[in-house]
Design an enzyme around this catalytic site. Structure first.
Site, PDB file in Angstrom:
ATOM      1  N   GLU A 186      10.540  76.634  10.532  1.00 37.63           N
ATOM      2  CA  GLU A 186       9.143  76.544  10.079  1.00 37.63           C
ATOM      3  C   GLU A 186       8.678  75.083  10.004  1.00 37.63           C
ATOM      4  OE1 GLU A 186      11.814  77.407   8.560  1.00 37.63           O
ATOM      5  OE2 GLU A 186      11.764  77.167   6.380  1.00 37.63           O
ATOM      6  N   SER A 236      22.368  75.131   8.834  1.00 34.61           N
ATOM      7  CA  SER A 236      23.324  74.562   7.876  1.00 34.61           C
ATOM      8  C   SER A 236      24.407  75.591   7.524  1.00 34.61           C
ATOM      9  CB  SER A 236      22.577  74.122   6.621  1.00 34.61           C
ATOM     10  OG  SER A 236      21.912  75.234   6.066  1.00 34.61           O
ATOM     11  N   CYS A 291      23.448  67.701  15.093  1.00 35.99           N
ATOM     12  CA  CYS A 291      24.680  68.363  14.645  1.00 35.99           C
ATOM     13  C   CYS A 291      25.902  67.698  15.259  1.00 35.99           C
ATOM     14  CB  CYS A 291      24.652  69.822  15.049  1.00 35.99           C
ATOM     15  SG  CYS A 291      24.443  70.005  16.819  1.00 35.99           S
TER      16      CYS A 291
END
Ligand code: NAD
Length: 507
Positions: A186, A236, A291
């Site tokens: 979002e 996450s 990441c």
């Protein structure tokens, strides 16, 4: 244009994309999407509720039989057209990514290319779905294995690669004959809507690909609906674990990629200048919001002093600025909330007693007082117990730990809860081999700081960086998005003459 976030002064209102239709819902909740370079609200994003999510699932379900029955060659042709459109519009897509994420334009272009490579992989789907055949497994009996689509698939993706991570998933899922619902972050949803536009232009039938915007409510609906067969998640670790347990409990196949603390081990025999250059890009590129970013450098023996001495001025001189500005080397963080979180970690590090060699907290970017900027931060003398080492910070903060030898470095890396990527810098082939063999991580680099596998290999971590057995894209992607069926066939004139009650054997 659904991604008009930066084109007008008043915030644009974004849409969902369901059943081939872009639309703004009549009511319901909306969230804010920020321009991280200025801190201003750039767009409003609708947040899907349960009913709207069900609508998307129904559209994907309806489109499934026809798309699953479309020959792989024709599905591949849609992918070929999509690939051409992606290439033609790569610059615009990169601009959209930068405007909501904050990363530099060239960095965003690199993200688009890495996504495009997965589309190229998916273009080879007729070959990838060929299956296996054994003639005469018994007298007059043949056997073959084939791969069929799993059904309606959902992808839930993070903010940090708003185009590439969705493209780790949907090109392979669609090419395999599945329909797809994407729930992007979002925080930067416009890239997903732009991809939907390109897929439509490429000729993908209505309902085969859908985008719903939103947060937990939409995700929970996807995880529990019986009509969703498979869930791919990247984000996450706490959310990845939740996705994995919830969707598995509801009978779905799941791949849930989580967080990371990627270590780069630097041996004393390494070219320190080369290692420092590699670390700069890997730790501070995209403001550390990758990441596969290197967030922990493990200096072995005398490499420590030389590495920190070489790195310090480089970090101090990092040019921080908006994505579009010439000379910027690092853009802002994604939101004000995330900026505060990263600043808090820097403070924890200071209080925990680590040496803050470079403090980027005072950085100011001319003309952008409200932007979410943080300069590069470098900690030395960090130890294993500190939060800045144990936890993922996801910002431009590099911590340096010092160890005596390679074995101590390996043990340290292997004790960490995450095992996404890792790298070793050395000129000693035997040491490199020992590291590659013994390290517990899914992706390993030898003198390559960010060893992101190419699209025709698979991407994924170990330990708490991935929940589920299969990695994304490449061969594992095809395995994840297909179900294996094995057929054993005999023609009636060779069948048994009488009933047999023993376990059938061939021969
Ligand atoms: P996040 O976990 O906050 O969000 C990811 C997605 O999950 C978003 O779409 C979000 O809307 C949704 N979500 C968030 N909280 C939820 C909840 N409680 N229930 C259901 N859905 C929820 O991650 P992020 O901040 O967007 O992205 C950064 C994280 O992603 C970092 O931890 C990073 O390491 C990780 N990441 C991992 C990889 C990888 O390959 N392993 C790749 C990219 C990013």
């Amino acid at each position: 244009m659904t991604s008009a976030a930066s084109e007008a002064d008043s915030p644009a209102t974004l849409t969902h994309f369901i059943g081939g239709r872009f639309f703004i819902p009549d009511g319901g909740e909306f969230g804010d999407v920020f321009d991280p370079a200025t801190g201003k609200v750039a767009a409003r994003v609708p947040m899907a509720d349960l009913d709207l999510t069900r609508e998307a699932i129904a559209a994907a379900r309806q489109a499934l039989p026809s798309w699953a029955g479309t020959p792989p060659l024709r599905r591949a042709r849609v992918m070929f057209r999509f690939r051409e459109l992606l290439e033609q519009n790569a610059d615009e897509l990169a601009r959209i990514i930068s405007s909501e994420h904050g990363k530099l334009h060239d960095d965003a272009s690199g993200e688009v290319t890495r996504g495009l490579e997965v589309v190229e992989f998916a273009c080879g789907i007729p070959h990838l779905l060929k299956g296996e055949f054994s003639e005469n497994v018994g007298t007059g009996v043949d056997s073959w294995s084939l791969r069929q689509p799993v059904g309606v698939c959902a992808g839930i993706t993070p903010f940090n690669f708003p185009a590439m991570v969705p493209m780790w998933m949907f090109p392979v899922a669609l090419a395999c004959g599945n329909t797809f619902i994407l729930k992007p972050s979002e925080k930067d949803p416009s890239a997903a809507l732009y991809l939907a536009r390109l897929l439509t232009e490429a000729g993908l039938p209505e309902g085969v690909f859908n985008v719903i915007n939103g947060g937990k409510q939409a995700v929970d609906a996807l995880l529990t609906d019986p009509d969703v067969a498979a869930v791919s998640f990247v984000g996450s670790t706490p959310v990845a674990e939740y996705i994995y347990t919830t969707a598995s409990a509801h009978g779905k196949r799941v791949q849930a990629l989580g967080g990371a603390k990627n270590h780069m081990v630097v041996l004393p025999d390494a070219d320190i200048e080369q290692a420092a250059n590699a670390l700069m890009g890997a730790a501070y590129g995209s403001a550390g919001e990758r990441c596969m970013a290197i967030s922990a450098a493990v200096a072995v023996g005398e490499a420590g002093d030389r590495l920190v001495e070489t790195l310090s001025p480089m970090v101090r001189n990092l040019k921080v600025g908006p994505a579009g500005s010439r000379g910027s080397e690092m853009g802002p963080l994604v939101t004000g909330e995330h900026l505060e979180r990263v600043r808090d970690y820097v403070e924890f590090g200071v209080r925990e007693g680590a040496a803050l060699v470079v403090d980027g907290r005072d950085v100011e970017v001319e003309g952008h007082p409200g932007g979410y900027y943080l300069g590069g931060c470098l900690f030395d003398r960090v130890n294993e117990g500190m939060r800045i080492y144990r936890e993922e910070i996801f910002g431009p903060v590099l911590v340096v730990l010092r160890v005596a030898d390679l074995e101590e470095a390996l043990d340290l890396v292997n004790r960490h809860e995450f095992g996404n990527g890792t790298a070793i810098f050395t000129t000693d082939g035997r040491a490199a081999r020992r590291f590659v063999h013994g390290v517990e991580a899914g992706m390993v680099g030898v003198n390559v700081p960010i060893p992101v596998p190419m699209a025709f290999h698979s991407f994924g971590g170990w330990k708490r960086s991935l929940f589920g057995p299969l990695h994304v894209h490449g061969p594992d992607g095809v395995r994840f998005y297909t179900r294996l069926k094995t057929v054993t066939a005999r023609w009636p004139d060779q069948g048994p003459a009488r009933a047999e009650y023993t376990m059938p054997t061939m021969g």
